[in-house]
Design an enzyme around this catalytic site. Structure first.
Site, PDB file in Angstrom:
ATOM      1  N   HIS A 238       6.096   0.507  -6.089  1.00 24.14           N
ATOM      2  CA  HIS A 238       6.487   0.796  -4.706  1.00 24.14           C
ATOM      3  C   HIS A 238       8.011   0.747  -4.545  1.00 24.14           C
ATOM      4  CE1 HIS A 238       4.787   0.769  -0.373  1.00 24.14           C
ATOM      5  NE2 HIS A 238       5.938   1.406  -0.419  1.00 24.14           N
TER       6      HIS A 238
ATOM      7  N   GLU B  12      -2.913  -2.276  -3.204  1.00 30.50           N
ATOM      8  CA  GLU B  12      -1.608  -2.806  -3.615  1.00 30.50           C
ATOM      9  C   GLU B  12      -1.485  -4.294  -3.291  1.00 30.50           C
ATOM     10  OE1 GLU B  12       2.881  -1.595  -2.299  1.00 30.50           O
ATOM     11  OE2 GLU B  12       1.495   0.042  -2.719  1.00 30.50           O
TER      12      GLU B  12
ATOM     13  N   GLY C 124       6.803  16.281   7.154  1.00 29.45           N
ATOM     14  CA  GLY C 124       7.783  15.479   7.878  1.00 29.45           C
ATOM     15  C   GLY C 124       9.104  15.403   7.133  1.00 29.45           C
TER      16      GLY C 124
ATOM     17  N   ARG D 289       1.162   6.416   0.877  1.00 31.26           N
ATOM     18  CA  ARG D 289       0.462   5.138   0.922  1.00 31.26           C
ATOM     19  C   ARG D 289      -0.719   5.229  -0.026  1.00 31.26           C
ATOM     20  NH1 ARG D 289       4.434   3.306   2.727  1.00 31.26           N
ATOM     21  NH2 ARG D 289       4.759   2.169   4.699  1.00 31.26           N
TER      22      ARG D 289
END
Length: 294
Positions: free
Chosen positions: A259, A241, A143, A212
């Site tokens: 993150h 997380e 992507g 992720r």
């Protein structure tokens, strides 16, 4: 005429809050809102939507990933879901590149070494790392972010290999010096990189995850790193997380970031403005936003 009501699930940049306040009434509860701005830490499922009530028209997710939202539940209730594509592409790709370079050149390891005040002096054999140039970088996920990461690593002289949905990962993993993950979290990508696939990688290879956390089996990764079956890892996201597997914390061959993929001010503001645009489209203009997911 009263302004439509919007609930914001967490703090947003002041510029974004001001833009929302200019067109909407900001309310403290989703039960009173026609629209909600959600962070990826908020789970929007049947229970959330039931609690929100029938007046909720749009969930504007402050992220490009929507794994925190039950899309089918939203679809059943006629609730529009939007996300924030494009504007965070470069920033997230930069973090992937940063993790690669920090790991290969042992920058964060060296930082810890200096902060411990270990004795050292310049030496031609001291803390040698590796260059990115010439490395084969397997980019799983073709992507926007994956393609931008490919462009960046190629500029450093690496050889990017883009692996899309139909790629034979088992065959490709064994050829890669670096594996960089850029897939959304779905039922099909949860533990995409598990113990079996880690064993297919070269012992000299490193793994980068800016997608992720649950895309990687973190326990299996810790085992591979500790045993020497994998040379290193750079992680910006975690399976549970914000908890990080304790077995990773003491390893020198791991770079850990909290993150930070989209964490530049201009990027976060641009993401917020996409949320504002989506809210305006649905609540003020009665149309489908351009960045609609469902």
């Amino acid at each position: 005429m009263t302004s439509p009501r919007v609930h914001i699930s967490d703090r947003v940049p002041a510029e974004v809050e001001e833009a929302i306040a200019a067109s909407f009434e900001i309310v403290p509860s989703v039960r009173d809102a026609g629209g909600v701005v959600t962070m990826l830490t908020v789970t929007v499922d049947d229970a959330y939507l039931e609690d929100a009530g029938p007046q909720l028209k749009i969930v504007a997710n402050y992220a490009v990933g929507v794994n925190n939202i039950d899309l089918e539940a939203a679809r059943r209730r006629g609730v529009i879901v939007s996300n924030t594509p494009d504007v965070l592409t470069r920033a997230t790709a930069e973090i992937a590149l940063t993790l690669m370079l920090s790991l290969l050149r042992r920058v964060t390891e060296g930082d810890r070494f200096v902060r411990r005040q270990e004795p050292w002096q310049f030496s031609l054999e001291f803390m040698l790392g590796e260059r990115l140039e010439g490395k084969t970088v397997l980019i799983i996920g073709s992507g926007r972010i994956g393609r931008e990461t490919a462009r960046l690593v190629e500029a450093f002289g690496a050889v990017p290999v883009l692996a899309g949905r139909d790629a034979d990962l088992d065959a490709l993993l064994g050829e890669a010096d670096i594996v960089s993950l850029h897939v959304p979290l779905t039922a099909g990508t949860s533990h995409l990189i598990d113990g079996r696939r880690l064993a297919l990688m070269k012992p000299s290879a490193v793994l980068i995850n800016t997608a992720r956390g649950p895309v990687v089996d973190e326990a299996a990764l810790a085992t591979a790193l500790r045993s020497g079956a994998l040379a290193g890892a750079g992680l910006d996201v975690y399976e549970h997380e914000p908890h990080v597997n304790m077995r990773l914390l003491g390893l020198e061959n791991v770079v850990l970031a909290p993150h930070l993929g989209s964490a530049t001010r201009d990027t976060r503001i641009a993401m917020g403005m996409l949320c504002v645009d989506a809210l305006k489209a649905v609540l003020l203009e009665g149309r489908t936003p351009t960045n609609v997911v469902v």
